[in-house]
Design a protein around this motif. Structure first.
Motif, PDB file in Angstrom:
ATOM      1  N   GLU A 242     -37.316  25.666 182.787  1.00 20.72           N
ATOM      2  CA  GLU A 242     -36.254  24.896 183.443  1.00 20.72           C
ATOM      3  C   GLU A 242     -36.880  23.849 184.339  1.00 20.72           C
ATOM      4  OE1 GLU A 242     -34.456  27.008 187.122  1.00 20.72           O
ATOM      5  OE2 GLU A 242     -34.944  28.624 185.703  1.00 20.72           O
ATOM      6  N   THR A 243     -36.077  22.870 184.695  1.00 16.93           N
ATOM      7  CA  THR A 243     -36.543  21.817 185.588  1.00 16.93           C
ATOM      8  C   THR A 243     -35.441  21.406 186.554  1.00 16.93           C
ATOM      9  OG1 THR A 243     -37.521  19.614 185.723  1.00 16.93           O
ATOM     10  CG2 THR A 243     -35.949  19.977 183.953  1.00 16.93           C
ATOM     11  N   SER A 244     -35.867  21.010 187.737  1.00 14.78           N
ATOM     12  CA  SER A 244     -34.927  20.461 188.717  1.00 14.78           C
ATOM     13  C   SER A 244     -35.025  18.941 188.772  1.00 14.78           C
ATOM     14  CB  SER A 244     -35.210  21.060 190.095  1.00 14.78           C
ATOM     15  OG  SER A 244     -36.528  20.758 190.500  1.00 14.78           O
ATOM     16  N   LEU A 245     -35.863  18.373 187.907  1.00 14.18           N
ATOM     17  CA  LEU A 245     -36.011  16.914 187.844  1.00 14.18           C
ATOM     18  C   LEU A 245     -34.799  16.284 187.158  1.00 14.18           C
ATOM     19  CD1 LEU A 245     -39.715  16.894 186.684  1.00 14.18           C
ATOM     20  CD2 LEU A 245     -38.899  16.072 188.887  1.00 14.18           C
ATOM     21  N   ASP A 246     -34.530  15.051 187.480  1.00 18.76           N
ATOM     22  CA  ASP A 246     -33.471  14.289 186.817  1.00 18.76           C
ATOM     23  C   ASP A 246     -34.050  13.797 185.484  1.00 18.76           C
ATOM     24  OD1 ASP A 246     -31.068  13.033 186.355  1.00 18.76           O
ATOM     25  OD2 ASP A 246     -31.499  11.333 187.682  1.00 18.76           O
ATOM     26  N   ALA A 247     -33.889  14.610 184.448  1.00 25.52           N
ATOM     27  CA  ALA A 247     -34.601  14.395 183.191  1.00 25.52           C
ATOM     28  C   ALA A 247     -33.829  13.546 182.202  1.00 25.52           C
ATOM     29  CB  ALA A 247     -34.919  15.738 182.553  1.00 25.52           C
ATOM     30  N   LYS A 248     -34.588  12.790 181.443  1.00 26.83           N
ATOM     31  CA  LYS A 248     -34.077  12.039 180.305  1.00 26.83           C
ATOM     32  C   LYS A 248     -34.341  12.837 179.023  1.00 26.83           C
ATOM     33  CE  LYS A 248     -34.703   7.431 178.303  1.00 26.83           C
ATOM     34  NZ  LYS A 248     -35.451   6.191 178.460  1.00 26.83           N
ATOM     35  N   THR A 249     -35.586  13.334 178.885  1.00 26.49           N
ATOM     36  CA  THR A 249     -35.943  14.229 177.787  1.00 26.49           C
ATOM     37  C   THR A 249     -36.814  15.360 178.325  1.00 26.49           C
ATOM     38  OG1 THR A 249     -37.956  13.024 177.171  1.00 26.49           O
ATOM     39  CG2 THR A 249     -35.917  12.402 176.032  1.00 26.49           C
ATOM     40  N   VAL A 250     -36.757  16.486 177.613  1.00 24.65           N
ATOM     41  CA  VAL A 250     -37.603  17.639 177.910  1.00 24.65           C
ATOM     42  C   VAL A 250     -38.266  18.027 176.595  1.00 24.65           C
ATOM     43  CG1 VAL A 250     -37.653  20.030 178.705  1.00 24.65           C
ATOM     44  CG2 VAL A 250     -36.039  18.415 179.729  1.00 24.65           C
ATOM     45  N   ALA A 251     -39.593  18.156 176.598  1.00 23.45           N
ATOM     46  CA  ALA A 251     -40.334  18.452 175.368  1.00 23.45           C
ATOM     47  C   ALA A 251     -41.175  19.710 175.555  1.00 23.45           C
ATOM     48  CB  ALA A 251     -41.227  17.275 174.997  1.00 23.45           C
ATOM     49  N   LEU A 252     -41.246  20.508 174.494  1.00 27.59           N
ATOM     50  CA  LEU A 252     -42.012  21.750 174.494  1.00 27.59           C
ATOM     51  C   LEU A 252     -43.141  21.636 173.475  1.00 27.59           C
ATOM     52  CD1 LEU A 252     -42.330  24.761 175.331  1.00 27.59           C
ATOM     53  CD2 LEU A 252     -40.687  25.308 173.535  1.00 27.59           C
ATOM     54  N   PHE A 253     -44.361  21.973 173.913  1.00 27.94           N
ATOM     55  CA  PHE A 253     -45.540  21.923 173.063  1.00 27.94           C
ATOM     56  C   PHE A 253     -46.329  23.217 173.199  1.00 27.94           C
ATOM     57  CE2 PHE A 253     -44.716  17.539 174.394  1.00 27.94           C
ATOM     58  CZ  PHE A 253     -44.662  16.886 173.178  1.00 27.94           C
TER      59      PHE A 253
END
Length: 151
Positions: free
Chosen positions: A79-90
Motif C-alpha cells: 500500500e501507499t499513502s502517496l498521491d499515485a498516478k501508477t503503482v507497479a509491482l516487480f
C-alpha cells in the motif's frame, strides 16, 4: 409510492452504486511491451518510466512472508499513502521481472493484496509514479523453499 415502485427504484439505485463512474484502464502489454520482456527490475523500470531517479521511501509498505514453503503462491500485500498516478509491482526471481501495473485515481484506496509465482528466493519491489512526476520505491526480500514456476 407503492411497494413495487419503491423496490424498483431501490434496486436501480443499488445497481448504479456498484457500477464505477470513472472506469479506465490501459493495456501496458500493448503500450509498453518492453516492460514485460525486461529481465531485470532496472530494465523494466526504465522501460516503464523512462530514465528517472528512483527515491526510496517509507510511504510505501510491503508485507511478504520471510519464508514461503512454495513459490507457486507467494502472498504480497502493499500500500501507499502517496498521491499515485501508477503503482507497479516487480520481482527478480523469474526470467521477466514485471508483475503488474495499476493505474490509480483519487478514489482508490491504494491497498493491494496479490499472490505471485516466484521460481526462487528474491526481491519484490513496488514503484509508485506520483502525481508530482517523481518515482518512489520500496522493496522487500523473501525466501522460497520450493520453486513455483516449474509447472
Amino acid at each position: 409510492m407503492n411497494r413495487r415502485n419503491f423496490l424498483t427504484f431501490a434496486g436501480s439505485l443499488i445497481a448504479l452504486s456498484v457500477v464505477p463512474m470513472n472506469l479506465r484502464a490501459s493495456d501496458y502489454r500493448k503500450l509498453k511491451p518492453q516492460v514485460w520482456e525486461a529481465h531485470t527490475i532496472d530494465d523494466a523500470t526504465k522501460a516503464l518510466y523512462g530514465v528517472k531517479d528512483v527515491i526510496e521511501t517509507d510511504k510505501i509498505k510491503i508485507s511478504v512472508p520471510k519464508i514461503n514453503s512454495s513459490g507457486a503462491s507467494v502472498p504480497v500485500k502493499f500500500e501507499t499513502s502517496l498521491d499515485a498516478k501508477t503503482v507497479a509491482l516487480f520481482q527478480d526471481a523469474n526470467p521477466e521481472s514485471a508483475v503488474a501495473v495499476y493505474e490509480t485515481n483519487k478514489y482508490d484506496l491504494q491497498k493491494y493484496d496479490v499472490k505471485i509465482k516466484m521460481a526462487e528466493s528474491g526481491t519484490i519491489m513496488v514503484l509508485v509514479e506520483a502525481k508530482d512526476g517523481k518515482i518512489y520505491m520500496a522493496k522487500a526480500t523473501t525466501e522460497v523453499a520450493a520453486g513455483g514456476c516449474e509447472g
